[in-house]
Design a protein around this motif. Structure first.
Motif: not given
Length: 464
Positions: A329, A358-360, A362
């Protein structure tokens, strides 16, 4: 899961053990209940002598039990010796201080005069048989930090240890027997996780403590709650390590390396998320990454090894999945990120630093139980606090600043059970230990820990 010693440096199964059957478990419960009936009436002097004797025996066994721990779960031998020595210290600390920690508390006469009492006091009494469900990562320390205060309070213990450290578990049961504790005061139960519920529901068990994963904590808390039994839970952590511009960056970076890879990175209180002010981010990231890359990965029985294998094959696979997801990601790998070349046997993983989280991903919200660090760049104090609290966990925290106003802000606003300023989180027998949010509840160690498994009894005597 089989009860076996599997050397994580080689993958070789060294010893296997048969779990206790229902009849054997029932006998252990009967022995514990019988032991408590008498042990609860002993005085502090007798309990102190027993615990000091156990400490002396452990000190004499230090090298042998350290080697056993290393072979069973892979921590470097020097770290295993330090763990055993820490247990000796904690035993002696509670042997010395338990009586004063559990002394009767008496309110001022003026505060209770209108109740019609001539004397009032709060008195601490032991609860009874306490079931301890313990993890493999600190296989001696996690148990002793429960057992020492519990036994000094007059409770008795049943240990259900992790199934991959059976020899350490058996050693602990034998240690207290050798020290002279009455039969049944502390017993190791070689049982699988599927047998825990029945033991916890048994009427002879008064309470439970668990250190481990969030799912394990939920399971034990659910059963105990349905039986209205006291629990203390110390679960996962994703501790922030915050670095502000006024910090000593060189010292912060070198400490950060130790804080991340202690116990091969398999520690609930290891710093995992490194949150750095933009003004010093580049310098910290360079120093920290260089320090992580310079660590020696190898045989944990060798004194020159800094990082040994992960304790289980599944644990390494879980870590790899988190790293692969982050990289897929868009995260940047500053060092590591793979199995080290030349280590085809065993469950090794390179010390790793990831940036651009980033927040996406895991890894932004899940605990990394291994030598993998995540770096975050923040613009100011407010952003540092927000990022530090952006996690379901709240075990401990580390902040690096020489600005007292910033220290006050972190102490006030960080959602954690501890705030360590210009140093790394470490447990000590005199300091309360535990967390908030999904890191659990209750406290271990210090006076708070010894009182967790006590009945606080109000004693009221009428005025004549």
């Amino acid at each position: 899961m089989p009860i076996a010693t599997v050397n994580p440096a080689t993958g070789e199964t060294l010893r296997t053990f048969d779990p206790l059957g229902p009849g054997e478990i029932d006998q252990c419960l009967a022995d514990a209940a019988h032991a408590f009936a008498a042990f609860r009436t002993t005085g502090f002097a007798q309990r102190s002598a027993l615990l000091n004797r156990a400490a002396d025996l452990l000190e004499g066994d230090l090298d042998d039990i350290a080697r056993t721990m290393t072979i069973e779960m892979g921590k470097p031998l020097a770290a295993a010796r330090a763990e055993a020595a820490k247990c000796v210290k904690a035993m002696r600390w509670y042997a010395t201080h338990a009586e004063s920690l559990l002394a009767d508390e008496r309110p001022a006469d003026a505060d209770v005069r209108d109740s019609g009492a001539s004397a009032v006091r709060a008195h601490y009494r032991p609860l009874g048989v306490v079931l301890a469900v313990m993890p493999w990562n600190f296989p001696l320390w996690q148990v002793v930090r429960f057992a020492a205060p519990a036994l000094m309070a007059g409770n008795v213990g049943l240990l259900k240890h992790a199934s991959n450290v059976p020899q350490t578990a058996l050693y602990l049961g034998e240690l207290f027997e050798r020290a002279g504790y009455p039969h049944g005061c502390f017993q190791t139960l070689l049982i699988g996780s599927d047998a825990v519920e029945a033991v916890l529901r048994d009427g002879r068990v008064a309470a439970a403590t668990l250190t481990g994963s969030e799912p394990a904590g939920r399971a034990v808390a659910s059963v105990a709650g349905s039986e209205v039994k006291k629990t203390v839970l110390e679960l996962g952590g994703s501790d922030p390590f915050v670095v502000m511009p006024s910090a000593d960056i060189e010292r912060a970076a070198s400490t950060a390396v130790v804080a991340r890879v202690q116990n091969n990175g398999q520690s609930c209180i290891a710093a995992k998320r490194f949150i750095v002010h933009a003004d010093v981010y580049d310098e910290f990231a360079e120093r920290f990454t260089a320090g992580m890359a310079a660590l020696t990965v190898g045989d944990p029985l060798q004194e020159t090894t800094d990082v040994g294998p992960l304790a289980t094959e599944r644990g390494r696979a879980d870590l790899e999945e988190l790293v692969d997801d982050a990289v897929g990601r868009g995260a940047s790998v500053l060092c590591g990120g793979r199995r080290p070349p030349g280590h085809d046997q065993g469950w090794f993983y390179e010390p790793t630093v990831l940036a651009g989280i980033t927040e996406d991903m895991r890894i932004d919200q899940e605990e990394t139980f291994g030598p993998v660090a995540t770096l975050y760049r923040v613009a100011d104090l407010d952003a540092a606090v927000e990022r530090a609290n952006h996690t379901p966990f709240g075990l401990s925290s580390n902040v690096w600043t020489r600005d007292e106003a910033e220290v006050d802000r972190f102490v006030r606003d960080l959602q954690a059970g501890g705030v360590y300023v210009n140093g790394m989180t470490a447990s000590h027998p005199a300091l309360p230990f535990g967390g908030v949010k999904r890191s659990g509840y209750g406290r271990e160690l210090s006076g708070h820990g010894i009182r967790e498994f006590c009945n606080v009894t109000t004693v009221w005597q009428a005025a004549s």
